[in-house]
Scaffold this motif. Sequence first.
Motif, PDB file in Angstrom:
ATOM      1  N   GLY A 132       0.806  -1.219   0.000  1.00 18.31           N
ATOM      2  CA  GLY A 132       0.000   0.000   0.000  1.00 18.31           C
ATOM      3  C   GLY A 132       0.837   1.265   0.000  1.00 18.31           C
ATOM      4  O   GLY A 132       0.436   2.280   0.556  1.00 18.31           O
ATOM      5  N   ILE A 133       2.010   1.188  -0.644  1.00 14.91           N
ATOM      6  CA  ILE A 133       2.869   2.361  -0.747  1.00 14.91           C
ATOM      7  C   ILE A 133       3.255   2.574  -2.203  1.00 14.91           C
ATOM      8  O   ILE A 133       3.136   1.677  -3.026  1.00 14.91           O
ATOM      9  N   THR A 134       3.723   3.761  -2.487  1.00 15.31           N
ATOM     10  CA  THR A 134       4.192   4.077  -3.835  1.00 15.31           C
ATOM     11  C   THR A 134       5.691   3.776  -3.933  1.00 15.31           C
ATOM     12  O   THR A 134       6.362   3.597  -2.908  1.00 15.31           O
ATOM     13  N   LEU A 135       6.203   3.767  -5.143  1.00 21.74           N
ATOM     14  CA  LEU A 135       7.646   3.611  -5.332  1.00 21.74           C
ATOM     15  C   LEU A 135       8.402   4.758  -4.663  1.00 21.74           C
ATOM     16  O   LEU A 135       9.457   4.546  -4.070  1.00 21.74           O
ATOM     17  N   ALA A 136       7.845   5.964  -4.733  1.00 22.81           N
ATOM     18  CA  ALA A 136       8.489   7.113  -4.086  1.00 22.81           C
ATOM     19  C   ALA A 136       8.585   6.893  -2.587  1.00 22.81           C
ATOM     20  O   ALA A 136       9.619   7.189  -1.975  1.00 22.81           O
ATOM     21  N   GLN A 137       7.533   6.374  -1.989  1.00 23.53           N
ATOM     22  CA  GLN A 137       7.572   6.098  -0.554  1.00 23.53           C
ATOM     23  C   GLN A 137       8.575   4.992  -0.243  1.00 23.53           C
ATOM     24  O   GLN A 137       9.261   5.044   0.776  1.00 23.53           O
ATOM     25  N   PHE A 138       8.652   4.013  -1.113  1.00 25.09           N
ATOM     26  CA  PHE A 138       9.602   2.919  -0.913  1.00 25.09           C
ATOM     27  C   PHE A 138      11.032   3.459  -0.840  1.00 25.09           C
ATOM     28  O   PHE A 138      11.817   3.043   0.001  1.00 25.09           O
ATOM     29  N   PHE A 139      11.365   4.395  -1.727  1.00 24.37           N
ATOM     30  CA  PHE A 139      12.717   4.920  -1.801  1.00 24.37           C
ATOM     31  C   PHE A 139      12.945   6.158  -0.937  1.00 24.37           C
ATOM     32  O   PHE A 139      14.045   6.691  -0.898  1.00 24.37           O
ATOM     33  N   SER A 140      11.913   6.591  -0.242  1.00 29.06           N
ATOM     34  CA  SER A 140      12.030   7.776   0.606  1.00 29.06           C
ATOM     35  C   SER A 140      12.991   7.530   1.759  1.00 29.06           C
ATOM     36  O   SER A 140      12.985   6.476   2.382  1.00 29.06           O
ATOM     37  N   ASP A 141      13.816   8.532   2.043  1.00 28.62           N
ATOM     38  CA  ASP A 141      14.759   8.430   3.150  1.00 28.62           C
ATOM     39  C   ASP A 141      14.112   8.684   4.502  1.00 28.62           C
ATOM     40  O   ASP A 141      14.608   8.244   5.522  1.00 28.62           O
ATOM     41  N   ASN A 142      12.987   9.421   4.497  1.00 30.42           N
ATOM     42  CA  ASN A 142      12.377   9.661   5.799  1.00 30.42           C
ATOM     43  C   ASN A 142      11.521   8.463   6.170  1.00 30.42           C
ATOM     44  O   ASN A 142      11.018   7.744   5.325  1.00 30.42           O
ATOM     45  N   ASN A 143      11.385   8.228   7.428  1.00 27.39           N
ATOM     46  CA  ASN A 143      10.685   7.046   7.914  1.00 27.39           C
ATOM     47  C   ASN A 143       9.173   7.208   7.938  1.00 27.39           C
ATOM     48  O   ASN A 143       8.460   6.291   8.289  1.00 27.39           O
ATOM     49  N   PHE A 144       8.695   8.388   7.588  1.00 25.17           N
ATOM     50  CA  PHE A 144       7.259   8.637   7.584  1.00 25.17           C
ATOM     51  C   PHE A 144       6.670   8.148   6.274  1.00 25.17           C
ATOM     52  O   PHE A 144       7.014   8.621   5.204  1.00 25.17           O
ATOM     53  N   THR A 145       5.804   7.171   6.351  1.00 26.20           N
ATOM     54  CA  THR A 145       5.103   6.697   5.163  1.00 26.20           C
ATOM     55  C   THR A 145       3.606   6.712   5.430  1.00 26.20           C
ATOM     56  O   THR A 145       3.168   6.478   6.550  1.00 26.20           O
ATOM     57  N   VAL A 146       2.877   7.014   4.416  1.00 30.35           N
ATOM     58  CA  VAL A 146       1.430   6.992   4.501  1.00 30.35           C
ATOM     59  C   VAL A 146       0.962   5.692   3.878  1.00 30.35           C
ATOM     60  O   VAL A 146       1.308   5.387   2.734  1.00 30.35           O
ATOM     61  N   GLN A 147       0.246   4.914   4.643  1.00 26.80           N
ATOM     62  CA  GLN A 147      -0.285   3.665   4.114  1.00 26.80           C
ATOM     63  C   GLN A 147      -1.516   3.981   3.269  1.00 26.80           C
ATOM     64  O   GLN A 147      -2.446   4.619   3.747  1.00 26.80           O
ATOM     65  N   LEU A 148      -1.500   3.552   2.032  1.00 31.83           N
ATOM     66  CA  LEU A 148      -2.631   3.760   1.137  1.00 31.83           C
ATOM     67  C   LEU A 148      -3.422   2.473   1.028  1.00 31.83           C
ATOM     68  O   LEU A 148      -2.847   1.397   0.912  1.00 31.83           O
ATOM     69  N   ASN A 149      -4.761   2.620   1.051  1.00 30.62           N
ATOM     70  CA  ASN A 149      -5.556   1.429   0.780  1.00 30.62           C
ATOM     71  C   ASN A 149      -5.612   1.239  -0.732  1.00 30.62           C
ATOM     72  O   ASN A 149      -5.112   2.059  -1.501  1.00 30.62           O
ATOM     73  N   ARG A 150      -6.182   0.158  -1.160  1.00 30.61           N
ATOM     74  CA  ARG A 150      -6.165  -0.165  -2.599  1.00 30.61           C
ATOM     75  C   ARG A 150      -6.894   0.897  -3.440  1.00 30.61           C
ATOM     76  O   ARG A 150      -6.459   1.205  -4.549  1.00 30.61           O
ATOM     77  N   ASP A 151      -7.989   1.463  -2.927  1.00 31.71           N
ATOM     78  CA  ASP A 151      -8.713   2.502  -3.663  1.00 31.71           C
ATOM     79  C   ASP A 151      -7.852   3.753  -3.837  1.00 31.71           C
ATOM     80  O   ASP A 151      -7.803   4.344  -4.916  1.00 31.71           O
ATOM     81  N   GLN A 152      -7.156   4.156  -2.777  1.00 29.45           N
ATOM     82  CA  GLN A 152      -6.292   5.328  -2.857  1.00 29.45           C
ATOM     83  C   GLN A 152      -5.136   5.090  -3.823  1.00 29.45           C
ATOM     84  O   GLN A 152      -4.802   5.954  -4.628  1.00 29.45           O
ATOM     85  N   LEU A 153      -4.558   3.929  -3.745  1.00 25.17           N
ATOM     86  CA  LEU A 153      -3.457   3.587  -4.644  1.00 25.17           C
ATOM     87  C   LEU A 153      -3.936   3.590  -6.095  1.00 25.17           C
ATOM     88  O   LEU A 153      -3.250   4.089  -6.992  1.00 25.17           O
ATOM     89  N   ASP A 154      -5.139   3.070  -6.320  1.00 21.26           N
ATOM     90  CA  ASP A 154      -5.708   3.060  -7.668  1.00 21.26           C
ATOM     91  C   ASP A 154      -5.924   4.492  -8.174  1.00 21.26           C
ATOM     92  O   ASP A 154      -5.641   4.789  -9.328  1.00 21.26           O
ATOM     93  N   LEU A 155      -6.393   5.378  -7.305  1.00 22.29           N
ATOM     94  CA  LEU A 155      -6.585   6.779  -7.703  1.00 22.29           C
ATOM     95  C   LEU A 155      -5.262   7.420  -8.123  1.00 22.29           C
ATOM     96  O   LEU A 155      -5.195   8.110  -9.145  1.00 22.29           O
TER      97      LEU A 155
END
Length: 101
Positions: free
Chosen positions: A55-78
């Motif tokens: 439930g994350i984006t590629l940008a979040q995967f590679f982000s150096d900061n530890n703060f990630t926003v968990q996206l549900n499938r609908d949000q990710l689809d949007l």
Amino acid sequence: MDVIKRIDNLMKEQEWSDYKLAAESVLSSSTIANIHRRNTVPSIPTLEAICSAFGITLAQFFSDNNFTVQLNRDQLDLFTQWIYLTDNQKKLIYQLIKEMK
């Protein structure tokens, strides 16, 4: 960034096994096993599937900061659909959303 270590950390956070990651990402168990056993860095499409499962984006995967926003499938689809919109379409949708507040 150590991609395999990042995947391992995400799996630990979710308490997922290799099997669970394979099921959630719709990848084969052998693909996930190769990442860990052979230290194989996944391709971009494979990594996108893994990110989608978490439930994350590629940008979040590679982000150096530890703060990630968990996206549900609908949000990710949007967000995925957003990529394919023209600039004018994005502007119109953004204006519509602002009006809904």
